[in-house]
Design a protein around this motif. Structure first.
Motif, PDB file in Angstrom:
ATOM      1  N   ALA A  89      43.668 -22.279  95.601  1.00  0.00           N
ATOM      2  CA  ALA A  89      44.805 -22.888  94.920  1.00  0.00           C
ATOM      3  C   ALA A  89      44.665 -24.405  94.942  1.00  0.00           C
ATOM      4  CB  ALA A  89      46.119 -22.467  95.589  1.00  0.00           C
ATOM      5  N   VAL A  90      45.258 -25.059  93.952  1.00  0.00           N
ATOM      6  CA  VAL A  90      45.195 -26.520  93.879  1.00  0.00           C
ATOM      7  C   VAL A  90      45.745 -27.148  95.149  1.00  0.00           C
ATOM      8  CG1 VAL A  90      46.131 -28.546  92.699  1.00  0.00           C
ATOM      9  CG2 VAL A  90      45.264 -26.616  91.366  1.00  0.00           C
ATOM     10  N   THR A  91      46.844 -26.605  95.662  1.00  0.00           N
ATOM     11  CA  THR A  91      47.443 -27.183  96.870  1.00  0.00           C
ATOM     12  C   THR A  91      46.509 -27.079  98.063  1.00  0.00           C
ATOM     13  OG1 THR A  91      48.568 -25.060  97.254  1.00  0.00           O
ATOM     14  CG2 THR A  91      49.830 -26.801  96.158  1.00  0.00           C
ATOM     15  N   ASP A  92      45.722 -26.000  98.145  1.00  0.00           N
ATOM     16  CA  ASP A  92      44.769 -25.851  99.243  1.00  0.00           C
ATOM     17  C   ASP A  92      43.686 -26.920  99.161  1.00  0.00           C
ATOM     18  OD1 ASP A  92      45.979 -23.485 100.339  1.00  0.00           O
ATOM     19  OD2 ASP A  92      45.102 -22.353  98.680  1.00  0.00           O
ATOM     20  N   ARG A  93      43.199 -27.176  97.942  1.00  0.00           N
ATOM     21  CA  ARG A  93      42.174 -28.203  97.772  1.00  0.00           C
ATOM     22  C   ARG A  93      42.728 -29.581  98.110  1.00  0.00           C
ATOM     23  NH1 ARG A  93      41.214 -25.065  93.089  1.00  0.00           N
ATOM     24  NH2 ARG A  93      42.130 -26.647  91.710  1.00  0.00           N
ATOM     25  N   ILE A  94      43.959 -29.827  97.687  1.00  0.00           N
ATOM     26  CA  ILE A  94      44.580 -31.123  97.967  1.00  0.00           C
ATOM     27  C   ILE A  94      44.726 -31.338  99.467  1.00  0.00           C
ATOM     28  CG2 ILE A  94      46.736 -32.415  97.794  1.00  0.00           C
ATOM     29  CD1 ILE A  94      47.034 -31.260  94.964  1.00  0.00           C
ATOM     30  N   VAL A  95      45.189 -30.310 100.175  1.00  0.00           N
ATOM     31  CA  VAL A  95      45.355 -30.438 101.627  1.00  0.00           C
ATOM     32  C   VAL A  95      44.015 -30.720 102.286  1.00  0.00           C
ATOM     33  CG1 VAL A  95      45.928 -29.187 103.744  1.00  0.00           C
ATOM     34  CG2 VAL A  95      47.437 -29.025 101.757  1.00  0.00           C
ATOM     35  N   GLU A  98      43.091 -34.270 101.656  1.00  0.00           N
ATOM     36  CA  GLU A  98      44.014 -35.193 102.310  1.00  0.00           C
ATOM     37  C   GLU A  98      43.732 -35.312 103.812  1.00  0.00           C
ATOM     38  OE1 GLU A  98      47.196 -37.921 102.638  1.00  0.00           O
ATOM     39  OE2 GLU A  98      45.850 -37.278 101.046  1.00  0.00           O
ATOM     40  N   ASP A 186      45.502 -33.878  89.660  1.00  0.00           N
ATOM     41  CA  ASP A 186      46.297 -33.148  90.644  1.00  0.00           C
ATOM     42  C   ASP A 186      46.225 -33.819  92.010  1.00  0.00           C
ATOM     43  OD1 ASP A 186      47.271 -31.102  88.995  1.00  0.00           O
ATOM     44  OD2 ASP A 186      45.441 -29.931  89.221  1.00  0.00           O
ATOM     45  N   VAL A 187      45.015 -34.219  92.416  1.00  0.00           N
ATOM     46  CA  VAL A 187      44.859 -34.875  93.710  1.00  0.00           C
ATOM     47  C   VAL A 187      45.598 -36.209  93.721  1.00  0.00           C
ATOM     48  CG1 VAL A 187      43.187 -35.987  95.236  1.00  0.00           C
ATOM     49  CG2 VAL A 187      42.705 -33.727  94.305  1.00  0.00           C
ATOM     50  N   ASP A 190      49.287 -35.883  94.128  1.00  0.00           N
ATOM     51  CA  ASP A 190      49.697 -35.588  95.500  1.00  0.00           C
ATOM     52  C   ASP A 190      49.565 -36.819  96.390  1.00  0.00           C
ATOM     53  OD1 ASP A 190      50.411 -33.320  97.462  1.00  0.00           O
ATOM     54  OD2 ASP A 190      48.743 -34.326  98.444  1.00  0.00           O
ATOM     55  N   ARG A 193      52.349 -39.377  95.575  1.00  0.00           N
ATOM     56  CA  ARG A 193      53.499 -38.522  95.253  1.00  0.00           C
ATOM     57  C   ARG A 193      54.793 -39.311  95.103  1.00  0.00           C
ATOM     58  NH1 ARG A 193      54.283 -33.973  99.478  1.00  0.00           N
ATOM     59  NH2 ARG A 193      52.303 -33.354  98.553  1.00  0.00           N
TER      60      ARG A 193
END
Length: 241
Positions: A89-95, A98, A186-187, A190, A193
Motif C-alpha cells: 500500500a502507498v501508506t506502507d511505502r511512505i512509512v 519516512e 504521494d510521498v 505525506d 502534510r
C-alpha cells in the motif's frame, strides 16, 4: 554466502526467511558484491559491529524488532537502506521512506530490478549519504545555499535571507534531506502534510512550482528536477554543516 572482500562493496541482507535471504545473497554475490546475511535485528547488529556495510537490504516483517524499528535506528548512520516488504500500500511505502529507508521494494520482486536499485544507491556520492541521515535539526548546505531546518533560516548563495511559508519550508526540507532520490507526489504529500495545500496530486505540483520560483528569484541555478511520470528529484549534493 559471499564473504567480505575489501575491494568489493559489501551488502548486508537482513531477512528472517532463509530461502529469500540466501537467494538475495547468492544473486548479489554473483554480480560483484561481498554479501553478509542476518536473520533478525540482533544478528544485524552483530554483523555491523564486526564489519560495516555499504548498503543494507532490509525486510520489514520480522519477529522481534521489526524492520521499521531497525531502519529507524540504523538510518542515522548514513548507510543506504533498501527496504523489502510484502506490504504494497502507498501508506506502507511512505512509512518505510519516512523512518529512513532510501528505497522500498515490494515482494515478490524481479532480482534484476533489485540489482539495479542497489547499484543506483551505491552510486550516490558520500556527501549525499551523510545528508540523507540528518534529523529535524540539520543545518545543511547545497549549491551555495545554507538551510537551517530547525531554526527555519534559509540563505541564498549571496548570503541573503529568504523567507519561506510553512509549506515551502516543509517541502524544501523533504527534498534537502533526500538528495538525488525521486520523490513521488504521494510521498511529498505525506512529508509536507497539511501545508499550504489540499491533499491531492495537483496541489503538490503547484507547491513545487511556487517553491521553484521563489528559489530561482534568488539564484537561477536549477535545484528541483521534474521526473516525468515519477515525481521530483533534488539535484544538488547536500552536506551537513
Amino acid at each position: 554466502m559471499t564473504s567480505r572482500t575489501d575491494s568489493l562493496p559489501t551488502i548486508l541482507v537482513v531477512d528472517d526467511d532463509a530461502s529469500i535471504r540466501d537467494a538475495i545473497a547468492d544473486f548479489l554475490g554473483m554480480h560483484g558484491f561481498a554479501v553478509q546475511a542476518a536473520e533478525n535485528a540482533a544478528a544485524c547488529d552483530r554483523a555491523l559491529a564486526a564489519a560495516p556495510a555499504d548498503l543494507i537490504v532490509l525486510d520489514v516483517m520480522m519477529p522481534g524488532e521489526d524492520g521499521l524499528s531497525l531502519c529507524r535506528r540504523l538510518g542515522a548512520g548514513g548507510t543506504p537502506i533498501l527496504m523489502l516488504s510484502a506490504l504494497d500500500a502507498v501508506t506502507d511505502r511512505i512509512v518505510g521512506l519516512e523512518v529512513g529507508a532510501w528505497d522500498y521494494m515490494t515482494k515478490p520482486f524481479e532480482p534484476r530490478e533489485l540489482l539495479a536499485r542497489v547499484r543506483a544507491l551505491l552510486r550516490r556520492p558520500v556527501a549525499e549519504r551523510a545528508a540523507q541521515s540528518g534529523g529535524s535539526g540539520d543545518a545543511l548546505t547545497f549549491a551555495g545555499w545554507r538551510f537551517d531546518i530547525e531554526q527555519r533560516h534559509l540563505r541564498d548563495p549571496a548570503g541573503r535571507a529568504l523567507v519561506l511559508t510553512e509549506g515551502e519550508h516543509a517541502l524544501l526540507a523533504a527534498f534537502a534531506r533526500r538528495p538525488g532520490r525521486i520523490l513521488s507526489r504521494d510521498v511529498l504529500l505525506d512529508l509536507a502534510r497539511g501545508v499550504d495545500a489540499a491533499p491531492y496530486d495537483r496541489a503538490i505540483d503547484i507547491a513545487v512550482s511556487r517553491l521553484r520560483r521563489k528559489l530561482a528569484n534568488a539564484d537561477p541555478a536549477p535545484l528541483i528536477e521534474t521526473v516525468r511520470g515519477a515525481g521530483y528529484r533534488f539535484l544538488p549534493a547536500v552536506q551537513r554543516l
